[in-house]
Design an enzyme around this catalytic site. Sequence first.
Site, mmCIF file in Angstrom:
data_model
loop_
_atom_site.group_PDB
_atom_site.id
_atom_site.type_symbol
_atom_site.label_atom_id
_atom_site.label_comp_id
_atom_site.label_asym_id
_atom_site.label_seq_id
_atom_site.Cartn_x
_atom_site.Cartn_y
_atom_site.Cartn_z
ATOM 1 N N HIS A 108 -44.502 54.552 -61.713
ATOM 2 C CA HIS A 108 -44.712 53.170 -61.276
ATOM 3 C C HIS A 108 -46.209 53.013 -60.999
ATOM 4 C CE1 HIS A 108 -44.571 49.809 -58.354
ATOM 5 N NE2 HIS A 108 -43.402 49.508 -58.875
ATOM 6 N N ASP A 129 -42.590 60.579 -55.467
ATOM 7 C CA ASP A 129 -42.285 59.168 -55.254
ATOM 8 C C ASP A 129 -40.765 59.021 -55.314
ATOM 9 O OD1 ASP A 129 -41.598 56.523 -55.599
ATOM 10 O OD2 ASP A 129 -43.096 56.102 -57.130
ATOM 11 N N GLN A 138 -36.882 55.299 -56.007
ATOM 12 C CA GLN A 138 -35.619 55.023 -56.719
ATOM 13 C C GLN A 138 -34.605 56.154 -56.537
ATOM 14 O OE1 GLN A 138 -34.888 52.208 -57.967
ATOM 15 N NE2 GLN A 138 -36.904 51.264 -58.112
ATOM 16 N N LYS A 157 -35.152 49.383 -50.721
ATOM 17 C CA LYS A 157 -34.344 49.809 -51.879
ATOM 18 C C LYS A 157 -33.166 50.676 -51.414
ATOM 19 C CE LYS A 157 -38.502 49.926 -54.773
ATOM 20 N NZ LYS A 157 -38.432 48.775 -55.674
ATOM 21 N N CYS A 175 -43.632 47.162 -63.558
ATOM 22 C CA CYS A 175 -44.757 47.885 -62.931
ATOM 23 C C CYS A 175 -44.876 49.301 -63.475
ATOM 24 C CB CYS A 175 -44.628 47.915 -61.407
ATOM 25 S SG CYS A 175 -44.685 46.304 -60.654
HETATM 26 N N1 PMP Z 1 -42.211 53.698 -57.086
HETATM 27 C C1 PMP Z 1 -41.126 53.345 -57.781
HETATM 28 C C2 PMP Z 1 -40.484 54.325 -58.716
HETATM 29 C C3 PMP Z 1 -40.605 52.063 -57.621
HETATM 30 O O1 PMP Z 1 -39.516 51.699 -58.309
HETATM 31 C C4 PMP Z 1 -41.222 51.164 -56.722
HETATM 32 C C5 PMP Z 1 -40.700 49.754 -56.539
HETATM 33 N N2 PMP Z 1 -40.300 49.115 -57.703
HETATM 34 C C6 PMP Z 1 -42.347 51.600 -56.015
HETATM 35 C C7 PMP Z 1 -42.799 52.874 -56.225
HETATM 36 C C8 PMP Z 1 -43.050 50.713 -55.047
HETATM 37 O O2 PMP Z 1 -42.229 50.433 -53.962
HETATM 38 P P1 PMP Z 1 -42.645 49.345 -52.896
HETATM 39 O O3 PMP Z 1 -43.006 48.110 -53.653
HETATM 40 O O4 PMP Z 1 -41.432 49.189 -52.043
HETATM 41 O O5 PMP Z 1 -43.813 49.903 -52.133
#
Ligand code: PMP
Length: 435
Positions: free
Chosen positions: A147, A224, A227, A250, A388
Site C-alpha cells: 500500500h 503492515d 488487512q 478495518k 492505493c
Molecule cells: N496498508 C494496507 C495494506 C491497507 O490496506 C491500508 C488501508 N487501505 C493501509 C495500509 C492504510 O491504513 P490507514 O488508512 O487506516 O492508515
Amino acid sequence: MNALAPRLDAARAEAPVGTPGGAPAVSLAAQVAADFPILTRRVRDKRLVYLDNAATTHKPEAVIEAERAFYRESNANIHRGVHWLSQHATDLYEGARERVQRFLNAARSEEIVFTRGTTEAINLVAWSWGRANLKPGDEILVTGMEHHSNIVPWQLVCEQTGAVLKAVPLTDRGELEPGAFEAMLGPRTRLAAIVHVSNALGTVNPVAAMIERAHAAGALVLVDGAQAVAHQAVDVQALGCDFYAFSGHKLYGPTGIGALYARHELLAAMPPWQGGGDMIRTVSFEGSTWADPPARFEAGTPNIAGGVGLAAAIDYVTGIGLPRIAAHEHALLEYATEAALRIPGLRLIGTAPGKTGILSFMVEGIHPHDLGTILDAEGVAIRAGHHCAMPVMTRFGIPGTARASLAIYNDERDIDALMAAIRGAQRMFGTGARP
Ligand code: PMP
C-alpha cells in the site's frame, strides 16, 4: 473467441482458495448481522450489499455503545489529571492498550503505541527509527504489493538520509517472485517493510519465514498488518517481527485509532518524532528530556474514546474467534471465486493459493469505475481504482481493478447480488456474451 478464456482457465487452475472443512458461510453472517445497525439501511432503495470491507468495516453496536458510554460517563483528559474522572479515563485508555497487547500477544503493554492508524504507525517508524539509523547507501526492502503508506514514508526518509528503497517483484498470480526476497536481502539492508496481506490482491505473504530470513541477514522487519488483523490471529512474538502496524477501523473499530507494536528495546532507543504534551520528562528553554515509551511517541491528547472503542472491537472479534472468522471468510471467498470465474470476460487479479477475502477483478470492456457506479445503483458497494497500490496496477498493466472485500457479516446472498449486478452491467455494455 473470448481473449480472456485462457487466462481464466489458468486462474481457475491456480486459485484453490478456501479452508477445507470451514464452517458454512451463512452461519456466522446470520449470527452477527443484527449486531451491525447500518446493515439494515437501504441504499438507492435497495438492500445494502457492503463489499468494501478492506477500505473500512462497519461497527457493531458494542463498539458504538462503548464510545457513546465513554462520552456520557467517563469523559476526561488522561494521564495528567488528579481528579477521579481523569484517573478513570486513564484506566480505560491504558486498559485498551493492554487489550491490544493481549490481542497481538506482545510481551508488555509498553510495546504498544497508539496511533491514528497504520499510516501513522509506519510514519512513526520512518521518522523516528529511520532518520536516526539510516545512512547513505543503506537499503530498505519492500514488496511490489505494498500500500502507498508502506512506500511513501520510506521514500521521504530515503530523500533525507540517502538510503535506497528496493521492491521485491511479483508473479502473475500476485505472489512474491520465489527466492527474490532472500536474494534481495543484502549486507546493506537495514529494514524489510512488508505487507502481511495485500489489500489489492488478497495475497497472504509468508511473513514468519520472511522475518527469519531478514533477521538472518541482519535486517529489522516491519509488518503492515492493516488487512490481516481482522481475518487471522496475529502473534507478534511467534512471528518475531520488530514492528507491526494496524488500524482499528478495518477491525470493526473506530476510525482515527490504531497501533504500532515495537519491541521494547527498539522503542527505548528511538527518539521522539513529534513534540508536545505527554511525551516529555522535563522541559526547559535550555532543552527537554523525553518520557519512556510508549508516552514518548504519543504527543498531545490522544483519541481516548477511539481507544475505548478499539478495545470493544477487539473484545467483539475475539469473542467470535479469529479461526471461525477465517473459516467463514475463506468459504465465502471460495464461493465468490467460483461464481466470478463463471462470468465470461471477468479476469481475476490476484490468484495466489493463500488469500484472504479479497476479490480483485477486471471485466472486459467495462472500466472499473463505470462498473463500480453501475453496481452502486444496485446497492452493491465495492471499490474501484488502484486501491492505493499503484505499483501493483503497473505490474499487471491495468489502470485499476474492481474489488469486493469480505467481512464477517457477508454471505452468499451478497455474492449472488454482486454477480447479478456484474452480469447486468455486461448487458448494459453489450459485453460478456459467451463466444
Ligand atoms: N496498508 C494496507 C495494506 C491497507 O490496506 C491500508 C488501508 N487501505 C493501509 C495500509 C492504510 O491504513 P490507514 O488508512 O487506516 O492508515
